[in-house]
Scaffold this active site. Structure first.
Site, PDB file in Angstrom:
ATOM      1  N   ARG A  14       0.810  -1.213   0.000  1.00 12.00           N
ATOM      2  CA  ARG A  14       0.000   0.000   0.000  1.00 12.00           C
ATOM      3  C   ARG A  14       0.851   1.275   0.000  1.00 12.00           C
ATOM      4  O   ARG A  14       0.396   2.319  -0.477  1.00 12.00           O
ATOM      5  CB  ARG A  14      -0.918  -0.009   1.216  1.00 12.00           C
ATOM      6  CG  ARG A  14      -1.857   1.168   1.333  1.00 12.00           C
ATOM      7  CD  ARG A  14      -2.924   1.213   0.272  1.00 12.00           C
ATOM      8  NE  ARG A  14      -3.799   0.068   0.279  1.00 12.00           N
ATOM      9  CZ  ARG A  14      -5.003   0.051  -0.287  1.00 12.00           C
ATOM     10  NH1 ARG A  14      -5.456   1.138  -0.923  1.00 12.00           N
ATOM     11  NH2 ARG A  14      -5.747  -1.038  -0.268  1.00 12.00           N
ATOM     12  N   ASN A  65      -7.939  -1.863   9.978  1.00 10.87           N
ATOM     13  CA  ASN A  65      -7.310  -1.884   8.665  1.00 10.87           C
ATOM     14  C   ASN A  65      -7.992  -2.929   7.785  1.00 10.87           C
ATOM     15  O   ASN A  65      -7.479  -4.027   7.593  1.00 10.87           O
ATOM     16  CB  ASN A  65      -5.806  -2.168   8.806  1.00 10.87           C
ATOM     17  CG  ASN A  65      -5.047  -1.930   7.526  1.00 10.87           C
ATOM     18  OD1 ASN A  65      -4.692  -2.859   6.811  1.00 10.87           O
ATOM     19  ND2 ASN A  65      -4.799  -0.675   7.213  1.00 10.87           N
ATOM     20  N   ARG A 112      -5.501  -4.099   4.266  1.00 13.24           N
ATOM     21  CA  ARG A 112      -5.401  -2.930   3.385  1.00 13.24           C
ATOM     22  C   ARG A 112      -3.939  -2.555   3.166  1.00 13.24           C
ATOM     23  O   ARG A 112      -3.533  -2.231   2.054  1.00 13.24           O
ATOM     24  CB  ARG A 112      -6.162  -1.732   3.950  1.00 13.24           C
ATOM     25  CG  ARG A 112      -6.244  -0.572   2.949  1.00 13.24           C
ATOM     26  CD  ARG A 112      -6.971   0.641   3.519  1.00 13.24           C
ATOM     27  NE  ARG A 112      -7.251   1.611   2.461  1.00 13.24           N
ATOM     28  CZ  ARG A 112      -6.402   2.559   2.045  1.00 13.24           C
ATOM     29  NH1 ARG A 112      -5.197   2.650   2.589  1.00 13.24           N
ATOM     30  NH2 ARG A 112      -6.744   3.403   1.091  1.00 13.24           N
ATOM     31  N   CYS A 113      -3.150  -2.616   4.220  1.00 12.59           N
ATOM     32  CA  CYS A 113      -1.720  -2.290   4.101  1.00 12.59           C
ATOM     33  C   CYS A 113      -1.012  -3.195   3.097  1.00 12.59           C
ATOM     34  O   CYS A 113      -0.079  -2.768   2.417  1.00 12.59           O
ATOM     35  CB  CYS A 113      -1.026  -2.431   5.455  1.00 12.59           C
ATOM     36  SG  CYS A 113      -1.493  -1.201   6.687  1.00 12.59           S
ATOM     37  N   MET A 114      -1.434  -4.448   3.018  1.00 11.85           N
ATOM     38  CA  MET A 114      -0.728  -5.423   2.193  1.00 11.85           C
ATOM     39  C   MET A 114      -1.135  -5.396   0.728  1.00 11.85           C
ATOM     40  O   MET A 114      -0.556  -6.126  -0.081  1.00 11.85           O
ATOM     41  CB  MET A 114      -0.948  -6.835   2.757  1.00 11.85           C
ATOM     42  CG  MET A 114      -0.280  -7.054   4.092  1.00 11.85           C
ATOM     43  SD  MET A 114      -0.288  -8.786   4.610  1.00 11.85           S
ATOM     44  CE  MET A 114      -2.041  -9.069   4.833  1.00 11.85           C
TER      45      MET A 114
END
Length: 407
Positions: free
Chosen positions: A163, A351, A396-398
């Site tokens: 992300r 997240n 979401r970060c990944m």
């Protein structure tokens, strides 16, 4: 090389996810040792085999929802089939890695040139230990002086958080400047992706990595085709937000306002998407600890310059106004319980990754928050999160969406 014309198309956070970019953790995780945890921005040692198992569960969930899953290593390997591009990439990568002596550079050129493009990119990510490389032939003083540090090129263990190095907004991207030297090499991969991969030709850039102020993708949320939210956080500078907003709002895109969320500057909050994500047309997850100190500023296009205003209303009212909604539901991490909220926010309970309106992917460990989402009519898909969560980032970060359906 198969060319698709989709390029970048992201005008919301919740429309049907069509295509996404991932990086499955590799041997870079094995190169994290206790002495260098802080240098590599990790708090704990992760177990690679389990981390890969969990990441494969994540990608399988996406494929089961008809999402095209692309991997950074595959795209980069396709780019590096071109020998001229490969040569230039290696020179740029050594420059980014602060390889200063010509003797060591020549040694590394010989080391990498024996590899296939796929092996080369994986090794660039996993890091190069001194013990792996043959001796330097033409040494200068810097090569001779004893240095106990075990790497010539550091591993890049944060790369599974795709992300952050760039962010898809509309038909363009922000090609980001990372707040730490450790992570700035990650954006070099994105640079080559958008410079050389035929799938991503002529993609506009709302920000570029040659700028001086950091902005990271975890702080960038596309709430609608008119509204982008950006966190002013521990890792994103307000000057970068304003520069990005100017380029975006004065483009031919449909966006009309950038909402700057000023959140606490602390590692446990890190990015806006660790404390706030969109899960449905009118529903958002939020960590209650940021609500009281949160300030929101609206940035709009003026006649000759940006117009910036402080938003005096509560967050729910700001979202209602700019997203043209009759009501807004804030679903609190930990279901509002301060102990559960603190615990689950640490493991990225807020997240979430929406795959279409009202359907999200979450870590299974955040069961209190996940149940709160379900009570509010949101479908939750879960996967294991024993090891991936040690990197301080969630679904979401990944993931970096490349194409989403319009709402």
């Amino acid at each position: 090389m198969t060319v698709q014309k989709d390029g970048i198309h992201v005008y919301n956070e919740i429309g049907q996810l069509k295509s996404v970019l991932l990086h499955c953790p590799g041997n870079e995780i094995e190169n994290i040792v206790p002495d260098y945890l802080r240098r590599l921005l990790f708090d704990e040692i992760a177990y690679l085999k389990q981390a890969q198992k969990e990441h494969n569960q994540f990608s399988d969930l996406l494929r089961n929802e008809a999402v095209e899953v692309l991997y950074l290593t595959d795209l980069m390997a396709e780019i590096l089939e071109n020998k001229d591009v490969r040569t230039q990439f290696l020179e740029d990568f050594m420059e980014e890695g602060k390889i200063a002596t010509e003797g060591l550079r020549e040694c590394l050129r010989e080391y990498f040139n024996k590899m296939t493009p796929k092996d080369m990119i994986r090794k660039c990510i996993s890091g190069v230990q001194k013990s792996e490389v043959p001796g330097i032939k033409n040494k200068c003083l810097a090569d001779m002086v004893k240095n106990p540090y075990p790497f010539y090129l550091d591993p890049i263990p944060n790369l599974y958080f795709q992300r952050d190095p760039f962010s898809s907004i509309g038909k363009g991207v922000t090609l980001n400047v990372m707040s730490s030297i450790t992570r700035n090499r990650e954006t070099l991969f994105a640079t080559y992706l958008f410079d050389f991969h035929p799938r991503f030709q002529n993609v506009p850039r709302w920000y570029n990595r040659d700028k001086t102020h950091p902005i990271e993708g975890g702080d960038e949320l596309v709430l609608s085709d008119k509204v982008v939210a950006v966190g002013v956080s521990d890792r994103t500078d307000p000057i970068a937000v304003e520069k990005m907003a100017r380029k975006l709002l004065y483009s031919e895109e449909s966006f009309e306002v950038v909402l700057a969320f000023d959140i606490p500057k602390a590692r446990e909050y890190m990015h806006l998407d660790t404390v706030f994500t969109m899960v449905d047309y009118d529903k958002f997850t939020i960590y209650p600890g940021i609500e009281a100190p949160l300030d929101v500023y609206s940035i709009k296009k003026g006649a000759n310059q940006l117009s910036i205003s402080y938003e005096h209303e509560k967050l729910s009212q700001v979202l209602k106004k700019y997203l043209n909604l009759p009501s807004v539901k804030l679903i609190r991490c930990g279901d509002g319980n301060p102990i559960a909220a603190g615990r689950e926010q640490w493991s990225d309970g807020s997240n979430t990754l929406a795959i279409h309106p009202g359907k999200v992917i979450c870590y299974d460990r955040n069961y209190v928050t996940n149940e709160a989402l379900r009570k509010n009519g949101v479908e939750v898909l879960e996967f294991e999160s024993y090891e991936l969560s040690r990197g301080r980032g969630g679904p979401r970060c990944m993931s970096m969406p490349l194409v989403r359906s319009n709402l």
